[in-house]
Design an enzyme around this catalytic site. Sequence first.
Site, PDB file in Angstrom:
ATOM      1  N   ASN A  46       0.769  -1.263  -0.048  1.00 56.58           N
ATOM      2  CA  ASN A  46      -0.132   0.204  -0.012  1.00 56.58           C
ATOM      3  C   ASN A  46       0.762   1.227  -0.068  1.00 56.58           C
ATOM      4  O   ASN A  46       2.076   1.234   0.632  1.00 56.58           O
ATOM      5  CB  ASN A  46      -0.937  -0.049   1.339  1.00 56.58           C
ATOM      6  CG  ASN A  46      -1.660   1.313   1.307  1.00 56.58           C
ATOM      7  OD1 ASN A  46      -2.505   1.381   0.310  1.00 56.58           O
ATOM      8  ND2 ASN A  46      -1.892   1.924   2.679  1.00 56.58           N
TER       9      ASN A  46
ATOM     10  N   HIS B 196       0.922   5.159   1.038  1.00 57.16           N
ATOM     11  CA  HIS B 196       0.131   6.111   2.016  1.00 57.16           C
ATOM     12  C   HIS B 196       0.923   7.476   2.194  1.00 57.16           C
ATOM     13  O   HIS B 196       2.308   7.640   2.434  1.00 57.16           O
ATOM     14  CB  HIS B 196       0.323   5.474   3.590  1.00 57.16           C
ATOM     15  CG  HIS B 196      -0.568   6.136   4.689  1.00 57.16           C
ATOM     16  ND1 HIS B 196      -1.918   6.209   4.583  1.00 57.16           N
ATOM     17  CD2 HIS B 196      -0.042   7.339   5.504  1.00 57.16           C
ATOM     18  CE1 HIS B 196      -2.173   7.031   5.693  1.00 57.16           C
ATOM     19  NE2 HIS B 196      -1.196   7.672   6.016  1.00 57.16           N
TER      20      HIS B 196
HETATM   21  C1  GRF Z   1      -2.586   8.870  -2.931  1.00 56.78           C
HETATM   22  O1  GRF Z   1      -2.126  10.238  -2.234  1.00 56.78           O
HETATM   23  C2  GRF Z   1      -2.120   7.797  -1.926  1.00 56.78           C
HETATM   24  O2  GRF Z   1      -1.260   7.896  -1.063  1.00 56.78           O
HETATM   25  C3  GRF Z   1      -3.688   7.715  -1.460  1.00 56.78           C
HETATM   26  O3  GRF Z   1      -4.782   7.940  -1.941  1.00 56.78           O
HETATM   27  C4  GRF Z   1      -4.071   8.655  -3.298  1.00 56.78           C
HETATM   28  C5  GRF Z   1      -4.433   8.288  -4.489  1.00 56.78           C
HETATM   29  O4  GRF Z   1      -4.024   8.881  -5.472  1.00 56.78           O
HETATM   30  N1  GRF Z   1      -3.689   6.293  -0.705  1.00 56.78           N
HETATM   31  P1  GRF Z   1      -4.261   8.454  -7.033  1.00 56.78           P
HETATM   32  O5  GRF Z   1      -5.632   7.995  -7.323  1.00 56.78           O
HETATM   33  O6  GRF Z   1      -3.151   7.463  -7.341  1.00 56.78           O
HETATM   34  O7  GRF Z   1      -4.063   9.759  -8.034  1.00 56.78           O
END
Ligand code: GRF
Length: 210
Positions: A114, A116
């Site tokens: 994941n 984050h």
């Molecule tokens: C990212 O900031 C990630 O860290 C979080 O959700 C966001 C997703 O962005 N979990 P994207 O859909 O990849 O543009």
Amino acid sequence: MPAEPQKGFRIGVLVSGSGSNLQSIIDRLHLSDSPVEVAVVLSDNPDAYGLKRAAAAGISSAVFPMGDYPDRSQHDLAMADDLKRHGVELVVLAGYMLIVTPAFLERFPRRVINLHPSLLPAFPGATAIEDAFRCGVRVTGVTVHFVDEGVDTGPVILQEAVAIDPGDALEDLTARIHETEHRLLPEAIALIAAGRVQADGENFHRIVIK
Ligand code: GRF
């Protein structure tokens, strides 16, 4: 003529929204001479823009709306079956907004990662960028970690700090976090594909990069 890239490390990417991190995986790994190939993109959300990004790159995708299943485990097992059908070795949660169940993790032991947008264990949860900004810390960042049964608690693979300058607006910080994410997630996937991400002896929570 340049040699065709030698693909072979098949990943599945789960998205719920914009999919900008999926795009960076496509651009930096799938379309490059890296061994990483995005075999399939799955989403819980039929309107996720990430599905359009997959289609534009000729990558198969499927939608698994939670409402179509009697419970979360059944939903996740259906997704796991689809990922296995595509020969996926690593599952990447890239802006996937649902928490995956233990039933799913059992199908991919230590094979779900994941992304984050904070330096975990600081600022877990869905609003990490805003939380760090409002808290007034001077440094936050990005974490890529293995998923375990907790929320944002699994073993850290890579982290990178992002400074918060006194003059920053939340939008400035958000943009810098996203830039960092777009580099760090493909880097972590490439390291895993190369077999360089390992547990440190008996301590399964501490990951070392060989
Ligand atoms: C990212 O900031 C990630 O860290 C979080 O959700 C966001 C997703 O962005 N979990 P994207 O859909 O990849 O543009």
